[in-house]
Write a protein that holds these residues in place. Structure first.
Motif, mmCIF file in Angstrom:
data_model
loop_
_atom_site.group_PDB
_atom_site.id
_atom_site.type_symbol
_atom_site.label_atom_id
_atom_site.label_comp_id
_atom_site.label_asym_id
_atom_site.label_seq_id
_atom_site.Cartn_x
_atom_site.Cartn_y
_atom_site.Cartn_z
ATOM 1 N N UNK A 1 75.270 16.089 89.606
ATOM 2 C CA UNK A 1 74.638 16.946 88.602
ATOM 3 C C UNK A 1 75.114 16.569 87.197
ATOM 4 N N UNK A 2 74.683 15.418 86.688
ATOM 5 C CA UNK A 2 75.198 14.973 85.387
ATOM 6 C C UNK A 2 74.852 15.909 84.235
ATOM 7 N N UNK A 3 73.632 16.456 84.214
ATOM 8 C CA UNK A 3 73.244 17.335 83.114
ATOM 9 C C UNK A 3 74.077 18.626 83.101
ATOM 10 N N UNK A 4 74.200 19.340 84.230
ATOM 11 C CA UNK A 4 75.059 20.532 84.224
ATOM 12 C C UNK A 4 76.517 20.217 83.910
ATOM 13 N N UNK A 5 77.015 19.087 84.388
ATOM 14 C CA UNK A 5 78.401 18.702 84.105
ATOM 15 C C UNK A 5 78.599 18.506 82.610
#
Length: 266
Positions: free
Chosen positions: A235-239
């Protein structure tokens, strides 16, 4: 005491780069990665060197500037004047002169010849002061494999002597250190007067999660540079959003807790 003209120069350097105070930057190799970073609310991106063509990624840097309107750092070859001048015309915000190869001539690196400021990698107080003295406004550690614990230790080692100079204001110690380490006495005087080194110091290394980021900001780093491997996580965007949130609220323990809980519940 340090020369008044130099005081104004150092103050201006810091003021012009306030955007990097509590900043979150991330390395990018593609436009899609830069778009995710933009959506996450990061301060800016670092356009990585194009290893395949052995040149700065001019095309990606130009798209980031024109289409995303993001703060854009570009990795360039040390001393490659043509590369720097072309990128300067593209509207980038910062040169990271970190690449060495057989077409570079480090002796040609004269930061005063460019309107775009420079960043250099450093390992010690001596290297940090020399970088600032040559006109660099941003420094980061030159070893990108350092752990968070090593990054904290590196920062403390660089700033320990400055804290000592600031506390005791011993002119003889400053003169001795300047001569022995071949660094600017004028700059050392400024550091002793203010207790700070007049540059933005960014942490770059094996930084994996929001809590590690907070440790680095609380240590004193002005900002962080995240590795591009974060785009390979589930989950790159939430991270990235979580990291931006905790940096913006690094003094608020409850907000940090809520941000981390929200991330792990995804």
């Amino acid at each position: 005491m340090v020369n008044e003209n130099n005081i104004e120069i150092y103050k201006t350097l810091l003021e012009n780069n306030k955007i990097l105070e509590n900043s979150v930057l991330i390395n990018v190799c593609t436009f899609n990665q830069a778009q995710i970073a933009k959506d996450a609310g990061v301060t800016g991106v670092v356009v990585l060197f194009d290893d395949e063509y052995q040149m700065a990624n001019i095309a990606l840097a130009l798209r980031v500037v024109k289409e995303l309107d993001l703060y854009c750092v570009v990795q360039i070859r040390k001393g490659h004047t043509l590369e720097a001048r072309i990128l300067q015309g593209c509207g980038v915000n910062l040169f990271n002169a970190c690449i060495e190869n057989n077409t570079s001539n480090e002796d040609n690196l004269n930061t005063s010849n460019y309107s775009v400021p420079f960043s250099l990698g450093v390992e010690s107080l001596q290297e940090t002061l020399n970088a600032v003295d040559t006109g660099c406004v941003v420094v980061q550690n030159s070893n990108i494999l350092l752990t968070v614990a090593e990054l904290i230790k590196r920062y403390e080692n660089i700033n320990e002597k400055i804290s000592e100079f600031h506390k005791f204001k011993n002119a003889n110690s400053i003169i001795k250190y300047s001569k022995e380490n071949k660094v600017s006495q004028n700059l050392l005087n400024y550091c002793a007067d203010t207790g700070i080194i007049p540059c933005m110091h960014l942490a770059e290394g094996d930084i994996k999660n929001p809590l590690d980021v907070i440790l680095l900001i609380k240590t004193g780093y002005n900002g962080i540079i995240l590795n591009e491997k974060i785009f390979n996580t589930r989950s790159p965007l939430p991270m990235l959003k979580t990291i931006v949130q905790v940096v913006q609220n690094y003094k608020d323990g409850k907000q940090i807790l809520n941000s981390c809980l929200s991330l792990q519940e995804i």
